[in-house]
Design an enzyme around this catalytic site. Sequence first.
Site, PDB file in Angstrom:
ATOM      1  N   ARG A 139       0.846  -1.292   0.025  1.00 54.15           N
ATOM      2  CA  ARG A 139       0.195  -0.055  -0.041  1.00 54.15           C
ATOM      3  C   ARG A 139       0.905   1.134   0.131  1.00 54.15           C
ATOM      4  O   ARG A 139       0.577   2.055  -0.723  1.00 54.15           O
ATOM      5  CB  ARG A 139      -0.978   0.041   1.301  1.00 54.15           C
ATOM      6  CG  ARG A 139      -1.977   1.326   1.437  1.00 54.15           C
ATOM      7  CD  ARG A 139      -2.789   1.090   2.568  1.00 54.15           C
ATOM      8  NE  ARG A 139      -3.608   2.396   2.729  1.00 54.15           N
ATOM      9  CZ  ARG A 139      -3.708   2.863   3.919  1.00 54.15           C
ATOM     10  NH1 ARG A 139      -3.024   2.624   4.973  1.00 54.15           N
ATOM     11  NH2 ARG A 139      -4.665   4.233   4.054  1.00 54.15           N
TER      12      ARG A 139
ATOM     13  N   SER B  55       8.777  10.079  -1.929  1.00 55.26           N
ATOM     14  CA  SER B  55       8.274  11.239  -1.149  1.00 55.26           C
ATOM     15  C   SER B  55       7.448  10.899   0.241  1.00 55.26           C
ATOM     16  O   SER B  55       7.414  11.629   1.233  1.00 55.26           O
ATOM     17  CB  SER B  55       7.602  12.495  -2.115  1.00 55.26           C
ATOM     18  OG  SER B  55       6.656  11.707  -2.858  1.00 55.26           O
TER      19      SER B  55
ATOM     20  N   ASP C 167       8.919   8.445  -6.137  1.00 60.51           N
ATOM     21  CA  ASP C 167      10.152   9.167  -5.536  1.00 60.51           C
ATOM     22  C   ASP C 167      10.471   9.046  -4.105  1.00 60.51           C
ATOM     23  O   ASP C 167      11.320   9.607  -3.709  1.00 60.51           O
ATOM     24  CB  ASP C 167      10.133  10.577  -6.157  1.00 60.51           C
ATOM     25  CG  ASP C 167       9.064  11.449  -5.305  1.00 60.51           C
ATOM     26  OD1 ASP C 167       8.329  10.661  -4.759  1.00 60.51           O
ATOM     27  OD2 ASP C 167       9.114  12.639  -5.362  1.00 60.51           O
TER      28      ASP C 167
ATOM     29  N   HIS D 197      -6.228  -5.586  -2.960  1.00 60.68           N
ATOM     30  CA  HIS D 197      -7.086  -5.800  -1.693  1.00 60.68           C
ATOM     31  C   HIS D 197      -7.279  -7.070  -1.319  1.00 60.68           C
ATOM     32  O   HIS D 197      -8.083  -7.253  -0.103  1.00 60.68           O
ATOM     33  CB  HIS D 197      -8.322  -4.964  -1.937  1.00 60.68           C
ATOM     34  CG  HIS D 197      -8.299  -3.640  -2.040  1.00 60.68           C
ATOM     35  ND1 HIS D 197      -9.194  -2.763  -2.482  1.00 60.68           N
ATOM     36  CD2 HIS D 197      -7.038  -2.753  -1.977  1.00 60.68           C
ATOM     37  CE1 HIS D 197      -9.064  -1.310  -2.534  1.00 60.68           C
ATOM     38  NE2 HIS D 197      -7.577  -1.535  -2.191  1.00 60.68           N
TER      39      HIS D 197
ATOM     40  N   ASN E 289      -2.839   8.955   4.508  1.00 63.39           N
ATOM     41  CA  ASN E 289      -1.609   8.330   4.910  1.00 63.39           C
ATOM     42  C   ASN E 289      -1.126   8.169   6.270  1.00 63.39           C
ATOM     43  O   ASN E 289      -0.348   7.515   6.680  1.00 63.39           O
ATOM     44  CB  ASN E 289      -0.377   9.128   4.347  1.00 63.39           C
ATOM     45  CG  ASN E 289      -0.129   9.050   2.730  1.00 63.39           C
ATOM     46  OD1 ASN E 289      -0.818   8.104   2.225  1.00 63.39           O
ATOM     47  ND2 ASN E 289       0.158  10.201   2.117  1.00 63.39           N
TER      48      ASN E 289
ATOM     49  N   ASP F 271     -10.219  -9.120   2.677  1.00 56.62           N
ATOM     50  CA  ASP F 271     -10.514 -10.405   2.065  1.00 56.62           C
ATOM     51  C   ASP F 271     -10.547 -11.498   3.298  1.00 56.62           C
ATOM     52  O   ASP F 271      -9.830 -12.267   3.479  1.00 56.62           O
ATOM     53  CB  ASP F 271      -9.530 -10.929   1.079  1.00 56.62           C
ATOM     54  CG  ASP F 271      -9.506 -12.229   0.338  1.00 56.62           C
ATOM     55  OD1 ASP F 271     -10.689 -12.958   0.549  1.00 56.62           O
ATOM     56  OD2 ASP F 271      -8.799 -12.597  -0.502  1.00 56.62           O
TER      57      ASP F 271
ATOM     58  N   SER G   1      -8.769 -15.025   4.051  1.00 53.23           N
ATOM     59  CA  SER G   1      -7.505 -15.066   3.327  1.00 53.23           C
ATOM     60  C   SER G   1      -6.531 -13.777   3.066  1.00 53.23           C
ATOM     61  O   SER G   1      -5.859 -13.739   2.264  1.00 53.23           O
ATOM     62  CB  SER G   1      -7.423 -15.937   1.954  1.00 53.23           C
ATOM     63  OG  SER G   1      -8.434 -15.117   1.065  1.00 53.23           O
TER      64      SER G   1
ATOM     65  N   HIS H 247       0.734   4.446  -2.579  1.00 55.69           N
ATOM     66  CA  HIS H 247       0.595   5.831  -1.955  1.00 55.69           C
ATOM     67  C   HIS H 247       1.796   6.769  -2.636  1.00 55.69           C
ATOM     68  O   HIS H 247       1.472   7.924  -2.755  1.00 55.69           O
ATOM     69  CB  HIS H 247       0.391   5.900  -0.653  1.00 55.69           C
ATOM     70  CG  HIS H 247      -0.832   5.428  -0.148  1.00 55.69           C
ATOM     71  ND1 HIS H 247      -1.583   6.031   1.108  1.00 55.69           N
ATOM     72  CD2 HIS H 247      -1.884   4.560  -0.627  1.00 55.69           C
ATOM     73  CE1 HIS H 247      -2.715   5.478   1.020  1.00 55.69           C
ATOM     74  NE2 HIS H 247      -2.779   4.529   0.333  1.00 55.69           N
TER      75      HIS H 247
END
Length: 324
Positions: free
Chosen positions: A61, A75, A73, A191, A93, A242, A245, A65
């Site tokens: 993730r 950041s 980069d 996901h 975030n 999920d 699992s 992001h």
Amino acid sequence: MAFKVIAVFVLFLAVLTISCNAQSLKVGFYEKTCPNVEAIVKETTNTIFSRAPTLAAPILRMHFHDCFVRGCDGSVLLNATGNGQAEKNAIPNQSLRGFGSIDRVKSAVEKKCPGVVSCADILALAARDAVSFLNGPSWKVPLGRRDGRVSNFSEVLSNLPPPFFNITQLIASFAAKGLNSKDLVVLSGGHTIGTSHCTSFSNRLYNFTGRGDSDPSLDSEYVPRLMNKCRPGDQTTLVEMDPGSFKTFDEDYYTLVAKRQGLFTSDSALLDDNVTRDYVRRHAISSQRSKFFEDFAVSMVKMGNIEVLTGNNGEIRRQCAFVN
């Protein structure tokens, strides 16, 4: 009409820029300067995930992001400075985890190859190894990214697609980064691992239209199960994206979406477009794991090429949380 022409031209330039930058990335970029970098990253991440397997999904993730804001980069890894808040301070975030893990990988790489490998490349490799660790696919990661020196929290909301986007908004958001509808549905398959706070989807459970109702696009039998886990105002509980699992990278996500049990509005939205709906249904009714794995690898490489800094642009950070 003129506006449409300008919009198409701007989008063309964005895609062209991504393609040109991507040409500077290559597999084996550190062959001479840090030949064992991939082995170092894999060994370190496997040690981390063996002790804390729930960190694998957050690393994937985090890469997503990072790439959607200012490109891939690194950041998102930067701490805030006296000049303002950084990307990691933005609301989407604030729930990111794994920054310490990336710092640990960076330290391991620095011991062998000081000042050579960027944090952006380390994050791209760690994301690949996180998926592989959870029994997902592996792929060759083109390298050569350099780290950005700017991280601005105000740019996050305008670039990162939130979980409540509809299909039109999602397609436009991905297109702005040079990704198509297939990339959207394939990358949404990520996901299949990880968890989410109730706050990311509780709007679908309570008072959806202001009448005390639930989102009609969500399976009515699934709603009470989610309500049992997420009470109104719950900001701390984590729910498996999920169920059953969430620690295994597989195609079960598409079965859930087809049954209208995707956790987010953005998951359900995949049924509202011909391309994304067909992909969901194909992978929900038959076992095509190898095809999904192949598609995911391709889309991850495309995503990893978004607006990268190469050559003399950016820098190679000594520490991922700080500019040099």
